[in-house]
Design a protein around this motif. Sequence first.
Motif, PDB file in Angstrom:
ATOM      1  N   LEU A 290       0.773  -0.947   0.003  1.00 56.33           N
ATOM      2  CA  LEU A 290       0.130   0.006   0.036  1.00 56.33           C
ATOM      3  C   LEU A 290       0.767   1.377  -0.138  1.00 56.33           C
ATOM      4  CD1 LEU A 290      -2.976  -0.828   2.489  1.00 56.33           C
ATOM      5  CD2 LEU A 290      -2.968  -1.197  -0.090  1.00 56.33           C
ATOM      6  N   SER A 291       0.806   2.234  -0.940  1.00 54.50           N
ATOM      7  CA  SER A 291       1.266   3.498  -0.959  1.00 54.50           C
ATOM      8  C   SER A 291       0.380   4.474  -0.188  1.00 54.50           C
ATOM      9  CB  SER A 291       1.346   4.035  -2.266  1.00 54.50           C
ATOM     10  OG  SER A 291       2.157   3.004  -3.076  1.00 54.50           O
ATOM     11  N   VAL A 292       1.248   4.941   0.802  1.00 49.52           N
ATOM     12  CA  VAL A 292       0.466   6.025   1.673  1.00 49.52           C
ATOM     13  C   VAL A 292       1.304   7.232   1.781  1.00 49.52           C
ATOM     14  CG1 VAL A 292      -0.961   4.252   2.820  1.00 49.52           C
ATOM     15  CG2 VAL A 292       1.291   4.757   3.691  1.00 49.52           C
ATOM     16  N   PRO A 293       0.830   8.448   2.331  1.00 48.12           N
ATOM     17  CA  PRO A 293       1.421   9.567   2.321  1.00 48.12           C
ATOM     18  C   PRO A 293       2.452   9.344   3.605  1.00 48.12           C
ATOM     19  CG  PRO A 293      -0.821   9.912   2.606  1.00 48.12           C
ATOM     20  CD  PRO A 293      -0.753   8.633   2.049  1.00 48.12           C
ATOM     21  N   ASP A 294       3.297  10.360   3.880  1.00 50.57           N
ATOM     22  CA  ASP A 294       4.126  10.166   5.108  1.00 50.57           C
ATOM     23  C   ASP A 294       3.106  10.494   6.226  1.00 50.57           C
ATOM     24  OD1 ASP A 294       6.473  10.066   3.840  1.00 50.57           O
ATOM     25  OD2 ASP A 294       7.259  12.183   4.060  1.00 50.57           O
ATOM     26  N   GLY A 295       3.570  10.086   7.294  1.00 48.87           N
ATOM     27  CA  GLY A 295       2.785  10.305   8.680  1.00 48.87           C
ATOM     28  C   GLY A 295       1.859   9.157   8.744  1.00 48.87           C
ATOM     29  N   VAL A 296       1.605   8.433   7.970  1.00 46.35           N
ATOM     30  CA  VAL A 296       0.537   7.180   7.946  1.00 46.35           C
ATOM     31  C   VAL A 296       1.577   6.025   8.036  1.00 46.35           C
ATOM     32  CG1 VAL A 296      -1.341   5.809   6.871  1.00 46.35           C
ATOM     33  CG2 VAL A 296      -1.140   8.336   6.530  1.00 46.35           C
ATOM     34  N   ASP A 297       1.131   4.812   9.076  1.00 47.92           N
ATOM     35  CA  ASP A 297       1.902   3.927   9.210  1.00 47.92           C
ATOM     36  C   ASP A 297       0.841   2.572   8.717  1.00 47.92           C
ATOM     37  OD1 ASP A 297       4.318   3.898  10.548  1.00 47.92           O
ATOM     38  OD2 ASP A 297       3.133   4.982  12.205  1.00 47.92           O
ATOM     39  N   VAL A 298       1.681   1.738   7.879  1.00 46.24           N
ATOM     40  CA  VAL A 298       1.136   0.771   7.339  1.00 46.24           C
ATOM     41  C   VAL A 298       1.811  -0.746   7.969  1.00 46.24           C
ATOM     42  CG1 VAL A 298       0.492  -0.752   5.366  1.00 46.24           C
ATOM     43  CG2 VAL A 298       0.050   1.693   5.320  1.00 46.24           C
ATOM     44  N   ARG A 299       1.195  -1.554   8.489  1.00 47.84           N
ATOM     45  CA  ARG A 299       1.775  -2.863   8.771  1.00 47.84           C
ATOM     46  C   ARG A 299       0.991  -3.935   7.858  1.00 47.84           C
ATOM     47  NH1 ARG A 299       5.668  -3.037  12.633  1.00 47.84           N
ATOM     48  NH2 ARG A 299       5.383  -5.232  12.767  1.00 47.84           N
ATOM     49  N   LYS A 300       1.961  -4.935   7.475  1.00 46.76           N
ATOM     50  CA  LYS A 300       1.422  -5.813   6.459  1.00 46.76           C
ATOM     51  C   LYS A 300       1.376  -7.320   7.169  1.00 46.76           C
ATOM     52  CE  LYS A 300       2.401  -7.467   1.963  1.00 46.76           C
ATOM     53  NZ  LYS A 300       3.275  -7.434   0.643  1.00 46.76           N
ATOM     54  N   VAL A 301       0.113  -7.979   6.918  1.00 46.41           N
ATOM     55  CA  VAL A 301       0.337  -9.414   7.552  1.00 46.41           C
ATOM     56  C   VAL A 301      -0.134  -9.899   6.180  1.00 46.41           C
ATOM     57  CG1 VAL A 301      -0.875 -11.189   8.721  1.00 46.41           C
ATOM     58  CG2 VAL A 301      -0.486  -8.914   9.570  1.00 46.41           C
ATOM     59  N   ASP A 302       1.053 -10.784   5.622  1.00 46.67           N
ATOM     60  CA  ASP A 302       0.973 -11.601   4.528  1.00 46.67           C
ATOM     61  C   ASP A 302       1.018 -13.004   4.528  1.00 46.67           C
ATOM     62  OD1 ASP A 302       1.056 -12.494   1.821  1.00 46.67           O
ATOM     63  OD2 ASP A 302       2.021 -10.866   1.017  1.00 46.67           O
ATOM     64  N   LEU A 303      -0.176 -13.542   4.703  1.00 45.00           N
ATOM     65  CA  LEU A 303      -0.353 -15.141   5.049  1.00 45.00           C
ATOM     66  C   LEU A 303       0.578 -15.987   3.836  1.00 45.00           C
ATOM     67  CD1 LEU A 303      -3.727 -15.339   6.111  1.00 45.00           C
ATOM     68  CD2 LEU A 303      -1.940 -14.711   7.288  1.00 45.00           C
ATOM     69  N   ALA A 304       0.328 -15.697   2.636  1.00 43.46           N
ATOM     70  CA  ALA A 304       1.025 -16.605   1.628  1.00 43.46           C
ATOM     71  C   ALA A 304       2.385 -16.214   1.805  1.00 43.46           C
ATOM     72  CB  ALA A 304       0.349 -15.872   0.329  1.00 43.46           C
ATOM     73  N   SER A 305       2.873 -14.924   2.081  1.00 43.96           N
ATOM     74  CA  SER A 305       4.327 -14.904   2.248  1.00 43.96           C
ATOM     75  C   SER A 305       4.918 -15.607   3.216  1.00 43.96           C
ATOM     76  CB  SER A 305       4.590 -13.411   2.330  1.00 43.96           C
ATOM     77  OG  SER A 305       4.309 -12.506   1.208  1.00 43.96           O
ATOM     78  N   GLU A 306       4.355 -15.688   4.164  1.00 46.61           N
ATOM     79  CA  GLU A 306       4.896 -16.476   5.508  1.00 46.61           C
ATOM     80  C   GLU A 306       5.164 -17.870   5.269  1.00 46.61           C
ATOM     81  OE1 GLU A 306       5.879 -15.162   8.149  1.00 46.61           O
ATOM     82  OE2 GLU A 306       5.217 -13.296   7.566  1.00 46.61           O
ATOM     83  N   LEU A 307       4.219 -18.675   4.428  1.00 48.14           N
ATOM     84  CA  LEU A 307       4.208 -19.864   3.957  1.00 48.14           C
ATOM     85  C   LEU A 307       5.290 -20.164   3.078  1.00 48.14           C
ATOM     86  CD1 LEU A 307       0.868 -21.646   3.735  1.00 48.14           C
ATOM     87  CD2 LEU A 307       2.443 -21.941   5.216  1.00 48.14           C
ATOM     88  N   GLN A 308       5.487 -19.272   2.148  1.00 51.72           N
ATOM     89  CA  GLN A 308       6.485 -19.092   1.349  1.00 51.72           C
ATOM     90  C   GLN A 308       8.053 -19.210   1.771  1.00 51.72           C
ATOM     91  OE1 GLN A 308       5.778 -16.423  -2.032  1.00 51.72           O
ATOM     92  NE2 GLN A 308       4.047 -17.070  -2.551  1.00 51.72           N
ATOM     93  N   ILE A 309       8.187 -18.148   3.057  1.00 52.36           N
ATOM     94  CA  ILE A 309       9.258 -18.197   3.336  1.00 52.36           C
ATOM     95  C   ILE A 309       9.502 -19.532   4.424  1.00 52.36           C
ATOM     96  CG2 ILE A 309      10.551 -17.276   5.321  1.00 52.36           C
ATOM     97  CD1 ILE A 309       8.982 -14.629   4.717  1.00 52.36           C
ATOM     98  N   LEU A 310       8.668 -20.108   4.673  1.00 50.73           N
ATOM     99  CA  LEU A 310       8.717 -21.699   5.218  1.00 50.73           C
ATOM    100  C   LEU A 310       9.117 -22.510   4.400  1.00 50.73           C
ATOM    101  CD1 LEU A 310       6.031 -21.896   7.944  1.00 50.73           C
ATOM    102  CD2 LEU A 310       8.114 -21.644   8.580  1.00 50.73           C
ATOM    103  N   ALA A 311       8.644 -22.461   3.184  1.00 51.01           N
ATOM    104  CA  ALA A 311       8.671 -23.290   2.306  1.00 51.01           C
ATOM    105  C   ALA A 311      10.182 -23.135   1.634  1.00 51.01           C
ATOM    106  CB  ALA A 311       7.879 -23.102   0.878  1.00 51.01           C
ATOM    107  N   PHE A 312      10.701 -21.857   1.721  1.00 55.11           N
ATOM    108  CA  PHE A 312      11.917 -21.705   1.325  1.00 55.11           C
ATOM    109  C   PHE A 312      12.990 -22.464   2.310  1.00 55.11           C
ATOM    110  CE2 PHE A 312      16.248 -19.336   2.059  1.00 55.11           C
ATOM    111  CZ  PHE A 312      16.626 -19.388   0.728  1.00 55.11           C
ATOM    112  N   HIS A 313      12.626 -22.201   3.686  1.00 54.08           N
ATOM    113  CA  HIS A 313      13.765 -22.922   4.465  1.00 54.08           C
ATOM    114  C   HIS A 313      13.437 -24.513   4.303  1.00 54.08           C
ATOM    115  CE1 HIS A 313      15.280 -19.353   6.236  1.00 54.08           C
ATOM    116  NE2 HIS A 313      13.970 -18.774   6.532  1.00 54.08           N
TER     117      HIS A 313
END
Lengths: 229, 229
Positions: A200-223
């Motif tokens: 997500l592109s947001v202007p300065d001063g806005v915080d974004v935290r990302k939770v990406d379920l598929a990414s987490e699994l992909q990282i596990l798969a890598f290991h």
Amino acid sequence: MPSKSTSSFKDGRISKISEATISRLPAYYRALTQLADSAQVRVSSEELAAITGVSSAMLRKDLSHLGSYGTRGVGYEVEFLRYQISREMGLNHDWPVVIVGVGNLGRALAHYGGFGSRGFRVVALVDSDQTLIGTKVKCGAEGKTVDLLVHALSDLEDVIKETNARLGVVATPAESAQGVSDRLVKAGIRSILNFAPIHLSVPDGVDVRKVDLASELQILAFHEQRKAV
Amino acid sequence: MPSKSTSSFKDGRISKISEATISRLPAYYRALTQLADSAQVRVSSEELAAITGVSSAMLRKDLSHLGSYGTRGVGYEVEFLRYQISREMGLNHDWPVVIVGVGNLGRALAHYGGFGSRGFRVVALVDSDQTLIGTKVKCGAEGKTVDLLVHALSDLEDVIKETNARLGVVATPAESAQGVSDRLVKAGIRSILNFAPIHLSVPDGVDVRKVDLASELQILAFHEQRKAV
DNA sequence: ACACATTTGTGCAAAAAAGCACAAATCGTC
DNA sequence: GACGATTTGTGCTTTTTTGCACAAATGTGT
């Protein structure tokens, strides 16, 4: 992660708490809550570190950034330290949350009990699906559930204004996430938790935290793949 | 996060890819998939970096760890780079996943489409709730759904053996998470995605990634509080 | 009052990650 | 086939994070 360190005023001086430390505070807080529930009065850095899975040295350094709340030779008072962390993190405030996207994930988040217990209160549900708008969804876990009406996406700005929501959760498909984010920001939301698999592109001063379920699994798969070699 | 760098053999030499890089590869992969879908043939580091929200220098350094897959003055071939990343991450493999805990979150994960699309296949659901055991739950998103039977927690080991599950997802309450984790490990699972709000202790060689929804909100609240000052 | 066993807080060193700047390589054009 | 415009790959620097080791502070027992 743009790890800017946050600065604040504490008893007159300016204290900087690193992003890495902040990301660990919730775990400390949770462990302290657990210890308090089991009526434990004091805890050593060694013990608290073991529970939370960090080294005792790191724990002590993290806590030292909040202030000198321990006693040498003794340890930390569970309730006192817990309070200090909750205050530092703003958990004694009330945080109204708006969830955009009431699909499987959005509903699961609405039901999720872990939110309500710590100042987070789901105050509004928004979706663009006509078959969902107007229906009621149970929010919160056992004990304290509230039925919330699903509002139309077109009413997003009004809903935020009425409910005073401060935190926005994006649980929409990737296609609509950026548009939703833009409208959340325009409506005054400056902290967004994003479950959509997109940056997500947001202007300065806005915080974004990302939770990406598929990414987490992909990282596990890598290991996992590496282990097989 | 114990950021050990992983080493592997690639065309004879030993390559080390840092944990930070690995955590970003899924985002690159997703962006490349998106570009490929829109029939774009080439992409520059600048463009790919903008999509994924990192700096172009960081992107290039990340990719350089996989190999020299770009062309100076031109950029990267979308399909080729996408394939290289998928190969490096093991996404061309098949990854059978077992989900333990079929509550709201577990069900949402089962429904989640993002898994099925990239080699991840939910092959088993396990729960301890007698009222759930034996019922069927739809898995996968539109297009390719499968009804899966919910198995008893006591059958966990057998289910894993029969389905050859390699990845375990813990979506149970905090109280049961460590016990479930122990049994997953004993049954041969060495990669766990943990949604329970607790630190899992696992032996060496087992990877755990944690997704903590409440923590993410707390971190946001921390920053939000700072903004108000 | 003093020695001793603990346990915190922290200065310093090491390691990891991010950022900068530019040489090297490639393409298109004349 | 040389030149200029691009864009990658990477050496070097800076910043962030982690880890180590120990002095400082506290409680206890004699």
